[in-house]
Design a protein around this motif. Structure first.
Motif, short mmCIF file in Angstrom:
data_model
loop_
_atom_site.label_atom_id
_atom_site.label_comp_id
_atom_site.label_asym_id
_atom_site.label_seq_id
_atom_site.Cartn_x
_atom_site.Cartn_y
_atom_site.Cartn_z
N GLN A 247 0.85 -1.19 0.00
CA GLN A 247 0.00 0.00 0.00
C GLN A 247 0.89 1.24 0.00
O GLN A 247 1.68 1.44 0.93
CB GLN A 247 -0.91 0.00 1.23
CG GLN A 247 -1.87 1.18 1.28
CD GLN A 247 -2.80 1.14 2.48
OE1 GLN A 247 -2.78 0.19 3.25
NE2 GLN A 247 -3.64 2.13 2.61
N GLN A 248 0.78 2.05 -1.04
CA GLN A 248 1.56 3.28 -1.15
C GLN A 248 0.62 4.47 -1.16
O GLN A 248 -0.60 4.33 -1.26
CB GLN A 248 2.41 3.25 -2.42
CG GLN A 248 3.41 2.10 -2.48
CD GLN A 248 4.30 2.15 -3.70
OE1 GLN A 248 3.98 2.76 -4.72
NE2 GLN A 248 5.47 1.48 -3.61
N LYS A 249 1.20 5.68 -1.09
CA LYS A 249 0.36 6.88 -1.05
C LYS A 249 -0.44 7.06 -2.33
O LYS A 249 -1.55 7.61 -2.30
CB LYS A 249 1.24 8.11 -0.80
CG LYS A 249 1.81 8.18 0.62
CD LYS A 249 2.52 9.48 0.86
CE LYS A 249 3.05 9.58 2.29
NZ LYS A 249 1.98 9.55 3.29
N ASP A 250 0.12 6.62 -3.46
CA ASP A 250 -0.57 6.82 -4.73
C ASP A 250 -1.27 5.57 -5.24
O ASP A 250 -1.71 5.51 -6.39
CB ASP A 250 0.42 7.32 -5.80
CG ASP A 250 1.61 6.39 -5.97
OD1 ASP A 250 1.79 5.50 -5.11
OD2 ASP A 250 2.35 6.55 -6.96
N GLY A 251 -1.36 4.51 -4.43
CA GLY A 251 -2.06 3.31 -4.86
C GLY A 251 -1.48 2.04 -4.28
O GLY A 251 -0.83 2.07 -3.22
N PHE A 252 -1.67 0.94 -4.98
CA PHE A 252 -1.25 -0.37 -4.49
C PHE A 252 -0.31 -1.00 -5.52
O PHE A 252 -0.66 -1.17 -6.69
CB PHE A 252 -2.48 -1.26 -4.27
CG PHE A 252 -3.38 -0.76 -3.17
CD1 PHE A 252 -3.25 -1.23 -1.87
CD2 PHE A 252 -4.34 0.21 -3.44
CE1 PHE A 252 -4.06 -0.77 -0.86
CE2 PHE A 252 -5.17 0.68 -2.43
CZ PHE A 252 -5.02 0.20 -1.14
N LEU A 253 0.88 -1.33 -5.07
CA LEU A 253 1.93 -1.88 -5.93
C LEU A 253 1.92 -3.40 -5.82
O LEU A 253 2.10 -3.96 -4.73
CB LEU A 253 3.30 -1.34 -5.51
CG LEU A 253 4.52 -1.86 -6.27
CD1 LEU A 253 4.49 -1.35 -7.71
CD2 LEU A 253 5.81 -1.43 -5.58
N ASP A 254 1.69 -4.09 -6.96
CA ASP A 254 1.66 -5.54 -6.92
C ASP A 254 3.04 -6.11 -7.22
O ASP A 254 4.01 -5.38 -7.48
CB ASP A 254 0.61 -6.10 -7.87
CG ASP A 254 0.89 -5.77 -9.34
OD1 ASP A 254 2.05 -5.55 -9.70
OD2 ASP A 254 -0.08 -5.75 -10.12
N SER A 255 3.15 -7.44 -7.18
CA SER A 255 4.45 -8.10 -7.34
C SER A 255 5.01 -7.96 -8.75
O SER A 255 6.19 -8.20 -8.98
CB SER A 255 4.31 -9.59 -6.98
OG SER A 255 3.32 -10.20 -7.78
N ALA A 256 4.18 -7.55 -9.72
CA ALA A 256 4.65 -7.36 -11.10
C ALA A 256 5.12 -5.93 -11.35
O ALA A 256 5.51 -5.59 -12.46
CB ALA A 256 3.54 -7.72 -12.08
N GLY A 257 5.04 -5.09 -10.31
CA GLY A 257 5.48 -3.72 -10.45
C GLY A 257 4.41 -2.76 -10.95
O GLY A 257 4.70 -1.60 -11.25
N GLN A 258 3.17 -3.22 -11.04
CA GLN A 258 2.07 -2.39 -11.51
C GLN A 258 1.41 -1.69 -10.31
O GLN A 258 1.22 -2.30 -9.26
CB GLN A 258 1.03 -3.24 -12.24
CG GLN A 258 1.57 -3.97 -13.46
CD GLN A 258 1.86 -3.03 -14.61
OE1 GLN A 258 1.18 -2.02 -14.77
NE2 GLN A 258 2.85 -3.36 -15.42
N ILE A 259 1.06 -0.40 -10.49
CA ILE A 259 0.38 0.35 -9.45
C ILE A 259 -1.08 0.54 -9.84
O ILE A 259 -1.39 0.99 -10.94
CB ILE A 259 1.06 1.72 -9.21
CG1 ILE A 259 2.45 1.54 -8.63
CG2 ILE A 259 0.21 2.57 -8.26
CD1 ILE A 259 3.17 2.82 -8.31
N SER A 260 -1.99 0.19 -8.92
CA SER A 260 -3.42 0.37 -9.13
C SER A 260 -3.93 1.38 -8.12
O SER A 260 -3.43 1.47 -6.99
CB SER A 260 -4.16 -0.96 -8.98
OG SER A 260 -3.67 -1.92 -9.89
#
Length: 267
Positions: A247-260
């Motif tokens: 969980q980041q300030k600008d979204g959610f970073l998955d294990s593939a490096g994608q931010i949602s």
């Protein structure tokens, strides 16, 4: 949520209820409903009874025990008003029902100062817990318990190194005081409505839940590390694999490096 029974009155209600339930400590839900309906002047609706069952038989056993009903009355009594008091509380956007302390902390992690929620106390039946984000971005918790044998509820606060008890009319009055002190925003997490979110379950429990499920079946849960979630999914081999989500300030970073932008978008 008003508590207007003194200890002797509460014991009388508890004993009378047991007598109406044919003297048994555990009764089938249908028997409980039939006896309970005779207490109220106005017939409870089907929706109200479903809410009541969610509280008294959350595991869907089809039974109600006298102890749990007694604890329910501590928070929602007196008996004749318990349905209305229950409905009022469950309709609040800040009330999140059955959460553990750890789940409350994780849900509030990263939220702005002044964000808050109220839940049932898991360790203290009949009590509630107010959790909120402080100005130092920590999550604090306050236990709200019945002020037995008198009316109202009470909390304990630390002042000058000493614990001071404060008594309030009800849970809503407690919230009013804390709002004046800085609470601003009730937590309204869409996660709690998602059928794929399982909260505070371990990796081992996730494996058990997904055992024998079709390929692609998944759930999302809290990771062991605060600030992270985990996705557990049944792979093409039939085994369960776990992926960490940050969980980041600008979204959610998955294990593939994608931010949602949100977990829903990631799913």
């Amino acid at each position: 949520f008003y508590i207007k029974l003194r200890a002797t009155q509460y014991r009388a209600v508890h004993i009378n209820t047991k007598q109406k339930l044919q003297g048994r400590y555990v009764v089938p839900w249908k028997v409980f409903v039939r006896k309970l309906r005779g207490v109220f002047e106005k017939e409870p609706t089907d929706v109200q009874m479903r809410l009541l069952r969610h509280l008294l038989d959350n595991s869907d056993t089809g039974r109600v025990n006298a102890y749990k009903f007694g604890e329910f009355l501590k928070g929602f009594g007196p008996l004749a008003q318990c349905i209305a008091n229950m409905e009022r509380l469950l309709g609040q956007p800040w009330f999140h029902g059955y959460l553990t302390r750890d789940e409350a902390i994780r849900l509030l992690h990263g939220a702005p100062a002044g964000t808050y929620l109220v839940r049932f106390s898991v360790t203290r039946p009949g009590c509630f817990a107010l959790a909120f984000v402080t100005w130092t971005e920590e999550v604090a918790s306050v236990l709200v318990e019945p002020n037995c044998p008198d009316a109202g509820v009470k909390i304990e606060e630390l002042h000058g190194g000493q614990t001071v008890a404060k008594v309030f009319k009800d849970l809503f009055e407690v919230l009013d005081q804390y709002m004046k002190a800085g609470l601003t925003t009730p937590l309204e997490s869409p996660l709690l409505e998602a059928n794929w979110f399982f909260g505070d379950v371990s990796a081992e429990e996730a494996v058990d839940l997904l055992d024998q499920q079709p390929i692609g079946t998944f759930l999302i849960r809290f990771s062991n590390t605060v600030g992270f979630f985990a996705m557990s999914v049944v792979t093409s081999t039939g085994q369960t694999q776990h992926f960490r989500i940050e969980q980041q300030k600008d979204g959610f970073l998955d294990s593939a490096g994608q931010i949602s932008s949100a977990l829903q978008a990631l799913v």
